[in-house]
Design a protein around this motif. Structure first.
Motif, PDB file in Angstrom:
ATOM      1  N   ILE A  46       0.853  -1.193   0.000  1.00 42.89           N
ATOM      2  CA  ILE A  46       0.000   0.000   0.000  1.00 42.89           C
ATOM      3  C   ILE A  46       0.886   1.240   0.000  1.00 42.89           C
ATOM      4  N   THR A  47       0.611   2.184  -0.894  1.00 44.08           N
ATOM      5  CA  THR A  47       1.359   3.433  -0.997  1.00 44.08           C
ATOM      6  C   THR A  47       0.379   4.596  -0.966  1.00 44.08           C
ATOM      7  N   PRO A  48       0.864   5.823  -0.810  1.00 45.37           N
ATOM      8  CA  PRO A  48      -0.043   6.987  -0.835  1.00 45.37           C
ATOM      9  C   PRO A  48      -0.791   7.133  -2.167  1.00 45.37           C
ATOM     10  N   LYS A  49      -0.249   6.546  -3.237  1.00 49.66           N
ATOM     11  CA  LYS A  49      -0.868   6.691  -4.553  1.00 49.66           C
ATOM     12  C   LYS A  49      -1.784   5.531  -4.920  1.00 49.66           C
ATOM     13  N   GLY A  50      -1.774   4.473  -4.097  1.00 47.52           N
ATOM     14  CA  GLY A  50      -2.617   3.329  -4.410  1.00 47.52           C
ATOM     15  C   GLY A  50      -2.091   2.053  -3.791  1.00 47.52           C
ATOM     16  N   ALA A  51      -2.420   0.927  -4.430  1.00 47.87           N
ATOM     17  CA  ALA A  51      -2.020  -0.373  -3.888  1.00 47.87           C
ATOM     18  C   ALA A  51      -1.470  -1.254  -4.996  1.00 47.87           C
ATOM     19  N   LEU A  52      -0.487  -2.052  -4.651  1.00 49.54           N
ATOM     20  CA  LEU A  52       0.060  -3.039  -5.568  1.00 49.54           C
ATOM     21  C   LEU A  52      -0.627  -4.369  -5.286  1.00 49.54           C
ATOM     22  N   LEU A  53      -1.191  -4.966  -6.327  1.00 52.97           N
ATOM     23  CA  LEU A  53      -1.917  -6.219  -6.201  1.00 52.97           C
ATOM     24  C   LEU A  53      -1.160  -7.336  -6.908  1.00 52.97           C
ATOM     25  N   GLY A  54      -1.298  -8.536  -6.394  1.00 53.94           N
ATOM     26  CA  GLY A  54      -0.618  -9.656  -7.022  1.00 53.94           C
ATOM     27  C   GLY A  54      -1.172 -10.986  -6.566  1.00 53.94           C
ATOM     28  N   LEU A  55      -0.429 -12.045  -6.897  1.00 59.11           N
ATOM     29  CA  LEU A  55      -0.788 -13.402  -6.518  1.00 59.11           C
ATOM     30  C   LEU A  55       0.314 -13.978  -5.646  1.00 59.11           C
ATOM     31  N   LYS A  56      -0.080 -14.813  -4.707  1.00 59.81           N
ATOM     32  CA  LYS A  56       0.909 -15.414  -3.828  1.00 59.81           C
ATOM     33  C   LYS A  56       1.923 -16.221  -4.636  1.00 59.81           C
ATOM     34  N   GLY A  57       3.207 -16.046  -4.304  1.00 64.19           N
ATOM     35  CA  GLY A  57       4.257 -16.790  -4.981  1.00 64.19           C
ATOM     36  C   GLY A  57       4.683 -16.196  -6.299  1.00 64.19           C
ATOM     37  N   SER A  58       4.189 -14.986  -6.636  1.00 64.85           N
ATOM     38  CA  SER A  58       4.545 -14.342  -7.902  1.00 64.85           C
ATOM     39  C   SER A  58       5.081 -12.950  -7.642  1.00 64.85           C
ATOM     40  N   GLU A  84       5.028 -10.693  -9.989  1.00 62.43           N
ATOM     41  CA  GLU A  84       4.268  -9.834 -10.891  1.00 62.43           C
ATOM     42  C   GLU A  84       3.190  -9.081 -10.117  1.00 62.43           C
ATOM     43  N   GLY A  85       2.991  -7.803 -10.460  1.00 64.42           N
ATOM     44  CA  GLY A  85       1.993  -7.021  -9.760  1.00 64.42           C
ATOM     45  C   GLY A  85       1.258  -6.065 -10.679  1.00 64.42           C
ATOM     46  N   ALA A  86       0.038  -5.694 -10.285  1.00 64.96           N
ATOM     47  CA  ALA A  86      -0.767  -4.723 -11.016  1.00 64.96           C
ATOM     48  C   ALA A  86      -1.115  -3.595 -10.057  1.00 64.96           C
ATOM     49  N   PHE A  87      -0.977  -2.350 -10.505  1.00 68.19           N
ATOM     50  CA  PHE A  87      -1.178  -1.196  -9.638  1.00 68.19           C
ATOM     51  C   PHE A  87      -2.628  -0.728  -9.682  1.00 68.19           C
ATOM     52  N   LEU A  88      -3.222  -0.596  -8.491  1.00 69.35           N
ATOM     53  CA  LEU A  88      -4.586  -0.090  -8.339  1.00 69.35           C
ATOM     54  C   LEU A  88      -4.516   1.338  -7.803  1.00 69.35           C
ATOM     55  N   PRO A  89      -4.859   2.360  -8.617  1.00 70.36           N
ATOM     56  CA  PRO A  89      -4.772   3.756  -8.179  1.00 70.36           C
ATOM     57  C   PRO A  89      -5.635   4.043  -6.938  1.00 70.36           C
ATOM     58  N   GLU A  90      -5.202   5.000  -6.153  1.00 74.23           N
ATOM     59  CA  GLU A  90      -5.881   5.353  -4.912  1.00 74.23           C
ATOM     60  C   GLU A  90      -7.346   5.724  -5.148  1.00 74.23           C
ATOM     61  N   LYS A  91      -7.665   6.371  -6.264  1.00 77.88           N
ATOM     62  CA  LYS A  91      -9.040   6.792  -6.547  1.00 77.88           C
ATOM     63  C   LYS A  91      -9.971   5.600  -6.767  1.00 77.88           C
ATOM     64  N   GLU A  92      -9.396   4.415  -7.034  1.00 74.36           N
ATOM     65  CA  GLU A  92     -10.194   3.217  -7.261  1.00 74.36           C
ATOM     66  C   GLU A  92     -10.512   2.473  -5.956  1.00 74.36           C
ATOM     67  N   ILE A  93      -9.856   2.876  -4.879  1.00 78.74           N
ATOM     68  CA  ILE A  93     -10.035   2.170  -3.609  1.00 78.74           C
ATOM     69  C   ILE A  93     -11.211   2.788  -2.858  1.00 78.74           C
ATOM     70  N   ASP A 103      -1.013  -0.433 -19.626  1.00 82.34           N
ATOM     71  CA  ASP A 103      -0.668   0.829 -20.271  1.00 82.34           C
ATOM     72  C   ASP A 103       0.851   0.758 -20.434  1.00 82.34           C
ATOM     73  N   ASP A 104       1.607   1.570 -19.738  1.00 80.92           N
ATOM     74  CA  ASP A 104       3.053   1.356 -19.707  1.00 80.92           C
ATOM     75  C   ASP A 104       3.396   0.229 -18.738  1.00 80.92           C
ATOM     76  N   LYS A 105       2.502   0.000 -17.782  1.00 83.57           N
ATOM     77  CA  LYS A 105       2.664  -1.069 -16.796  1.00 83.57           C
ATOM     78  C   LYS A 105       1.307  -1.711 -16.562  1.00 83.57           C
ATOM     79  N   LEU A 106       1.277  -2.794 -15.798  1.00 86.75           N
ATOM     80  CA  LEU A 106       0.009  -3.440 -15.488  1.00 86.75           C
ATOM     81  C   LEU A 106      -0.795  -2.582 -14.524  1.00 86.75           C
ATOM     82  N   LEU A 107      -2.047  -2.315 -14.886  1.00 85.97           N
ATOM     83  CA  LEU A 107      -2.946  -1.526 -14.065  1.00 85.97           C
ATOM     84  C   LEU A 107      -4.169  -2.346 -13.697  1.00 85.97           C
ATOM     85  N   ALA A 108      -4.729  -2.059 -12.541  1.00 80.67           N
ATOM     86  CA  ALA A 108      -5.953  -2.724 -12.092  1.00 80.67           C
ATOM     87  C   ALA A 108      -7.033  -1.677 -11.891  1.00 80.67           C
ATOM     88  N   THR A 109      -8.276  -2.083 -12.091  1.00 84.21           N
ATOM     89  CA  THR A 109      -9.406  -1.198 -11.855  1.00 84.21           C
ATOM     90  C   THR A 109     -10.559  -2.016 -11.285  1.00 84.21           C
TER      91      THR A 109
END
Length: 277
Positions: A15-27, A29-38, A55-61
């Motif tokens: 968790i960061t001030p700009k959002g959250a990094l999401l992923g799967l256990k044992g991986s 790889e991550g997808a970024f969920l912007p703070e406005k989506e939380i 986009d330039d990186k993996l994003l979640a919504t």
């Protein structure tokens, strides 16, 4: 592995001030969920259902796009460029429709039937070549009732259908009654499963059930015409189709039933309700 272009449940790993990094256990790889989506307070380890795109990186919504990878639907064009068009699919970032994936002229503001696929760079894109997204490995068998979307019409062959928006099917020309166009939703019956898995379909139910419906159609048409109908065995298939929206063979079967039941009789020009004596 995180699946781009699909809705899935991911773990909150950071968790960061700009959002959250999401992923799967044992991986890693991550997808970024912007703070406005939380929408509510979260903590590390929580699971969140999201749609993932690149986009330039993996994003979640947490928003659900109008269609996801492998699905088809009508989307509106919001911009056209020399390399392709951009479609509104319900997310902040529009969906790209490459020029090579287009059929005909694409105009801004119009809606087109497209499917979503993930390209070689791992980005969701749109295509008008629906057939290539469809599988022939369906669970259906002969006489099953199915639902689908017509995605293409061919004058010589019939209507091509995406059954469940997943499986490839065809309504042969001789089974196509009425006026249809790409995008129409239809209820169908499986008439044959080919060796390659492709489904042959019909708009009509099994003969004995369809005959009842055809007979009722004839009766209702006769009532509307004062008890008579200017159609008989010599009428052309085209005229029967225009008047009753059924084939000549279906008309003859239904008329035969009504004659046997004593409900109608022949006239010089066609049929009429039988006079009770």
């Amino acid at each position: 592995m995180i699946k781009v272009g699909e809705i899935q449940e991911l773990d909150v790993v950071k968790i960061t001030p700009k959002g959250a990094l999401l992923g799967l256990k044992g991986s890693d790889e991550g997808a970024f969920l912007p703070e406005k989506e939380i929408q509510e307070k979260i903590k590390i380890g929580d699971k969140i259902e999201v749609f993932v795109y690149k986009d330039d990186k993996l994003l979640a919504t947490t928003k659900r796009p109008k269609i996801v990878a492998g699905e088809i639907g009508f989307l509106r064009v919001v911009e056209t460029t020399r390399i392709g068009a951009f479609l509104d699919w319900g997310l902040d970032k529009d969906l790209f429709l490459p020029f090579r994936e287009q059929f005909g002229k694409i105009e801004r503001g119009e809606k087109y039937l497209v499917g979503v696929y993930v390209d070689k760079s791992n980005r969701p894109c749109a295509t008008m070549q629906i057939k290539r997204l469809l599988s022939t490995n369906s669970p259906y068998k002969e006489n099953d009732k199915v639902f689908g979307t017509i995605y293409s019409m061919n004058f010589e062959m019939g209507a091509f259908v995406a059954v469940d928006n997943k499986y490839d099917g065809l309504i042969p020309k001789n089974e196509l009654y009425g006026v249809y166009r790409p995008g129409d939703k239809v209820e169908l019956r499986v008439t044959k499963v080919r060796e390659d898995g492709r489904l042959y379909l019909s708009l009509r139910s099994k003969s004995y059930k369809q005959m009842d419906r055809d007979a009722n159609t004839i009766i209702n048409k006769m009532k509307a015409n004062g008890g008579e109908l200017d159609l008989n065995d010599d009428s052309s298939p085209r005229r029967i189709q225009e008047e009753l929206n059924m084939s000549k063979s279906a008309f003859k079967r239904a008329v035969g039933r009504l004659l046997k039941e004593g409900k109608i009789e022949f006239t010089r020009r066609g049929i009429k309700f039988k006079t009770m004596r």
